[in-house]
Design a protein around this motif. Structure first.
Motif, PDB file in Angstrom:
ATOM      1  N   SER A 400       0.832  -1.194   0.000  1.00  0.00           N
ATOM      2  CA  SER A 400       0.000   0.000   0.000  1.00  0.00           C
ATOM      3  C   SER A 400       0.871   1.249   0.000  1.00  0.00           C
ATOM      4  O   SER A 400       1.579   1.535   0.963  1.00  0.00           O
ATOM      5  N   GLY A 401       0.808   1.969  -1.103  1.00  0.00           N
ATOM      6  CA  GLY A 401       1.533   3.220  -1.174  1.00  0.00           C
ATOM      7  C   GLY A 401       3.038   3.077  -1.255  1.00  0.00           C
ATOM      8  O   GLY A 401       3.747   4.046  -0.997  1.00  0.00           O
ATOM      9  N   GLU A 402       3.554   1.906  -1.618  1.00  0.00           N
ATOM     10  CA  GLU A 402       5.011   1.732  -1.643  1.00  0.00           C
ATOM     11  C   GLU A 402       5.655   2.624  -2.703  1.00  0.00           C
ATOM     12  O   GLU A 402       6.824   2.982  -2.579  1.00  0.00           O
ATOM     13  N   HIS A 403       4.902   2.972  -3.746  1.00  0.00           N
ATOM     14  CA  HIS A 403       5.444   3.850  -4.787  1.00  0.00           C
ATOM     15  C   HIS A 403       4.896   5.269  -4.655  1.00  0.00           C
ATOM     16  O   HIS A 403       5.036   6.080  -5.572  1.00  0.00           O
ATOM     17  N   ASN A 404       4.267   5.559  -3.507  1.00  0.00           N
ATOM     18  CA  ASN A 404       3.515   6.805  -3.353  1.00  0.00           C
ATOM     19  C   ASN A 404       4.404   8.042  -3.489  1.00  0.00           C
ATOM     20  O   ASN A 404       4.101   8.964  -4.255  1.00  0.00           O
ATOM     21  N   SER A 405       5.513   8.066  -2.733  1.00  0.00           N
ATOM     22  CA  SER A 405       6.355   9.259  -2.761  1.00  0.00           C
ATOM     23  C   SER A 405       6.962   9.465  -4.141  1.00  0.00           C
ATOM     24  O   SER A 405       7.087  10.608  -4.618  1.00  0.00           O
ATOM     25  N   LEU A 406       7.319   8.379  -4.821  1.00  0.00           N
ATOM     26  CA  LEU A 406       7.875   8.492  -6.165  1.00  0.00           C
ATOM     27  C   LEU A 406       6.835   9.026  -7.144  1.00  0.00           C
ATOM     28  O   LEU A 406       7.137   9.879  -7.984  1.00  0.00           O
ATOM     29  N   ALA A 407       5.594   8.548  -7.017  1.00  0.00           N
ATOM     30  CA  ALA A 407       4.529   9.000  -7.920  1.00  0.00           C
ATOM     31  C   ALA A 407       4.274  10.497  -7.777  1.00  0.00           C
ATOM     32  O   ALA A 407       4.055  11.205  -8.762  1.00  0.00           O
ATOM     33  N   HIS A 408       4.328  11.000  -6.535  1.00  0.00           N
ATOM     34  CA  HIS A 408       4.112  12.436  -6.325  1.00  0.00           C
ATOM     35  C   HIS A 408       5.295  13.248  -6.828  1.00  0.00           C
ATOM     36  O   HIS A 408       5.110  14.365  -7.354  1.00  0.00           O
ATOM     37  N   SER A 409       6.500  12.713  -6.703  1.00  0.00           N
ATOM     38  CA  SER A 409       7.670  13.408  -7.240  1.00  0.00           C
ATOM     39  C   SER A 409       7.606  13.471  -8.763  1.00  0.00           C
ATOM     40  O   SER A 409       7.966  14.487  -9.378  1.00  0.00           O
ATOM     41  N   ILE A 410       7.137  12.362  -9.356  1.00  0.00           N
ATOM     42  CA  ILE A 410       6.985  12.331 -10.813  1.00  0.00           C
ATOM     43  C   ILE A 410       5.948  13.356 -11.265  1.00  0.00           C
ATOM     44  O   ILE A 410       6.108  14.016 -12.305  1.00  0.00           O
ATOM     45  N   LYS A 411       4.899  13.526 -10.466  1.00  0.00           N
ATOM     46  CA  LYS A 411       3.873  14.515 -10.803  1.00  0.00           C
ATOM     47  C   LYS A 411       4.478  15.916 -10.890  1.00  0.00           C
ATOM     48  O   LYS A 411       4.190  16.678 -11.824  1.00  0.00           O
ATOM     49  N   ASP A 412       5.336  16.236  -9.925  1.00  0.00           N
ATOM     50  CA  ASP A 412       5.982  17.553  -9.943  1.00  0.00           C
ATOM     51  C   ASP A 412       6.884  17.697 -11.159  1.00  0.00           C
ATOM     52  O   ASP A 412       6.902  18.748 -11.819  1.00  0.00           O
ATOM     53  N   ALA A 413       7.652  16.638 -11.462  1.00  0.00           N
ATOM     54  CA  ALA A 413       8.575  16.706 -12.603  1.00  0.00           C
ATOM     55  C   ALA A 413       7.828  16.766 -13.923  1.00  0.00           C
ATOM     56  O   ALA A 413       8.315  17.359 -14.903  1.00  0.00           O
ATOM     57  N   ASP A 414       6.640  16.183 -13.969  1.00  0.00           N
ATOM     58  CA  ASP A 414       5.908  16.059 -15.222  1.00  0.00           C
ATOM     59  C   ASP A 414       5.272  17.373 -15.680  1.00  0.00           C
ATOM     60  O   ASP A 414       4.843  17.484 -16.828  1.00  0.00           O
ATOM     61  N   ARG A 415       5.219  18.365 -14.787  1.00  0.00           N
ATOM     62  CA  ARG A 415       4.581  19.636 -15.136  1.00  0.00           C
ATOM     63  C   ARG A 415       5.217  20.273 -16.370  1.00  0.00           C
ATOM     64  O   ARG A 415       4.529  20.888 -17.184  1.00  0.00           O
ATOM     65  N   THR A 416       6.524  20.151 -16.509  1.00  0.00           N
ATOM     66  CA  THR A 416       7.225  20.827 -17.607  1.00  0.00           C
ATOM     67  C   THR A 416       7.584  19.885 -18.749  1.00  0.00           C
ATOM     68  O   THR A 416       8.375  20.242 -19.624  1.00  0.00           O
ATOM     69  N   MET A 417       7.008  18.685 -18.738  1.00  0.00           N
ATOM     70  CA  MET A 417       7.323  17.700 -19.773  1.00  0.00           C
ATOM     71  C   MET A 417       6.151  17.569 -20.739  1.00  0.00           C
ATOM     72  O   MET A 417       5.014  17.974 -20.426  1.00  0.00           O
ATOM     73  N   PRO A 418       6.387  17.041 -21.939  1.00  0.00           N
ATOM     74  CA  PRO A 418       5.293  16.853 -22.903  1.00  0.00           C
ATOM     75  C   PRO A 418       4.150  16.047 -22.292  1.00  0.00           C
ATOM     76  O   PRO A 418       4.374  15.106 -21.513  1.00  0.00           O
TER      77      PRO A 418
END
Length: 570
Positions: A400-418
């Motif tokens: 449960s939520g083992e990838h949670n922190s990574l997924a939220h970090s990816i969300k931040d990084a994805d703002r400026t990506m295609p």
């Protein structure tokens, strides 16, 4: 024809034959086991093994191995024949451990050049001695003499062994001029070979150790090691008790769950064997991926994977894989399965028992019998292991939520990506259903409240990563929604089981002196990012399922095949 007739020659050049027979199939523990067998047959209750080392070419090596027992001892006639190849008071007996009359002799010579034995019977005040030295036998033959064994004499025990001799009857056997001792990996250093010796003897003679017979090595009494987890007072029981106390958990009764314990008829014969199949207790099975950690290694769990123990008169003679016996091949989870086959000496031929009592190759009929039982029993045990693992996942919220922190970090990084170009024809209700299904797959649906909170949590993430149980050989599955991709990492895939999961276990270890846990965490994140980057690349296509579904499937299939074929170097 006799050797006294003119022109005759000996059938065997004894010294040279024994030189050849040194390669009799023994390893060090099995050789030592042969002497223990003799002690047990002589009604010994206490058996002590002492080792001595010396420095050879700047390296430590074993120089002497001594066996002391408090059995009934040997009279002069028996002692004289003790080192004679082929002699046995129990020759071809079907009621005793030994029967061939070669075990202890070949065992000693497989390890060293010289064997000495001292023995005393009840009521006697004399300790008698015999010896055989292979070097001397070869010299005698070279001079045209016959290699022979002199009658018992009164040569005293070495002074350092006198305190060890039992006050009543007993026997001391000494192997010296040691030159052929290695462990299973070819290492000859005493530390390695003694550790392996203790481990192997604890398993081979577990029934006797559990029954009260004392066997010790260099003063350390052995605790039985039982792969079926049915015995009490075992090595595993001690290790688990210490581990649970150290972690503040409750100490219980560590008994294995018995799934099969029956006497069965061997197909095509009138013979019967007893077959026992068990599952290790939950404290050993624990969670998925724990089968390779430090505790599992200490419990000797990995070496049990697919191994079958053949027990002859309660003495193990083989512990190894039997090809094509486990249904669908041996699985990683099978290391928690205990599998014993008990038989009596009259079945030696059917079992392929050799005169060194090492190795058993079951007959075709027995193999078919065991395979039928395995097919009926092992799938149910594997299901129970899955249930225990699933419960552990829920209790510990492992996935449960083992990838949670990574997924939220990816969300931040994805703002400026295609942004994703993948088109979805799903309705709002169908998308909601996808979220509900993912919550179920991830074990986040224990209550309606938990499920609703999970769905709300993931809705705004561009990538949702969950480790789930997916049938088939897909390494991962992707579901492209409008502006979002759901990534299901398949925990059944060999990549996950053999590489990803062990990294997870390592990453959770609390060891401040090692960088390994931190390195493992970075490796996990890097692997997960590779999957996200691939999913991102797919989402750049308007119809990624049509375009990449076959590619994704072949990727998972080929990864599985490569890892299976070259797993030995990873």
């Amino acid at each position: 024809m006799t050797t006294t007739a003119p022109g005759t020659i000996p059938v065997v050049l004894s010294g040279r034959a024994l030189l050849s027979l040194r390669d009799s199939g023994h390893n060090f523990p099995s050789a030592v086991g042969e002497v223990i067998d003799n002690s047990l047959e002589s009604d010994a209750n206490n058996i002590e093994i002492l080792t001595e080392t010396e420095t050879q070419n700047r390296k430590k090596a074993l120089s002497r191995i001594v066996f002391i027992d408090d059995g009934s001892g040997m009279d002069d006639d028996t002692l004289h024949h003790y080192l004679q190849l082929g002699f046995s008071r129990r020759y071809m007996s079907e009621k005793t451990i030994g029967k061939f009359g070669v075990g202890a002799k070949l065992a000693g010579l497989s390890v060293g050049i010289r064997i000495d034995a001292w023995s005393r019977v009840a009521g006697s005040d004399k300790i008698r001695h015999v010896a055989f030295d292979l070097d001397e036998a070869l010299k005698a033959e070279a001079n045209g003499d016959i290699a022979s064994i002199a009658p018992p004499d009164d040569e005293p025990l070495p002074a350092d062994l006198e305190p060890y001799f039992p006050t009543g009857s007993g026997t001391v056997v000494m192997w010296s001029k040691i030159d052929r001792v290695t462990d299973s990996e070819g290492r000859s250093t005493p530390d390695h070979v003694i550790v392996e010796l203790k481990k192997e003897l604890a398993r081979i003679f577990r029934a006797f150790l559990g029954g009260g017979i004392r066997i010790s090595v260099d003063g350390m009494p052995l605790k039985p090691h039982d792969p079926t987890f049915r015995q009490k007072g075992t090595w595993a029981e001690q290790v688990l008790t210490e581990h649970l106390k150290a972690t503040g958990k409750e100490v219980g009764d560590f008994r294995g769950q018995v799934f099969h314990d029956k006497i069965v008829k061997v197909e095509g014969t009138t013979h019967k064997v007893r077959v026992v199949i068990t599952l290790a207790p939950p404290e050993v099975v624990r969670g998925k991926g724990a089968g390779r950690d430090a505790l599992a290694i200490k419990l000797r769990v990995p070496e049990n994977e697919g191994a079958i123990s053949f027990m002859r008169l309660d003495r193990e003679i083989n512990y190894n894989l039997v090809a094509k016996l486990f249904p669908d091949g041996v699985k990683t989870k099978d290391r928690y399965i205990g599998f014993e086959v008990h038989f009596t000496p009259e079945l030696d031929r059917m079992m392929g028992v050799r005169n060194v009592k090492r190795g058993a190759v079951p007959s075709d009929g027995l193999r078919r019998t065991l395979k039928t039982i395995a097919n009926n029993v092992i799938p149910g045990i594997r299901e129970e292991i899955d249930r225990i693992w699933s419960q552990a996942d829920r209790d510990d919220a492992k996935n449960s939520g083992e990838h949670n922190s990574l997924a939220h970090s990816i969300k931040d990084a994805d703002r400026t990506m295609p942004k994703s170009r993948a088109k979805s024809n799903l309705t709002e209700a169908q998308i909601e259903k996808e979220y509900v299904n993912l919550a179920k797959d991830a074990g986040r649906d224990r209550s309606e409240e938990e499920k609703a909170a999970y769905v709300e949590e993931i809705k705004d993430l561009p990538f949702v990563i969950e480790t789930v149980d997916v049938p088939g050989d897909d390494l991962f599955q992707l579901t492209h929604l409008e502006g979002q991709t759901l990534i299901r990492l398949n925990e059944r895939h060999v990549f996950y089981q053999e590489l990803y999961e062990p990294l997870k276990v390592l990453s959770k270890q609390q060891n401040s002196s090692s960088e390994a846990p931190a390195t493992a965490r970075r490796a996990i994140q890097a692997i997960t990012l590779l999957l996200v980057a691939y999913a991102k690349a797919e989402s750049m296509h308007e119809t990624p399922v049509d375009q990449y579904k076959e590619l994704r499937k072949w990727w998972g299939t080929f990864t599985d095949q490569y890892l299976t074929k070259i797993n030995h170097i990873l």
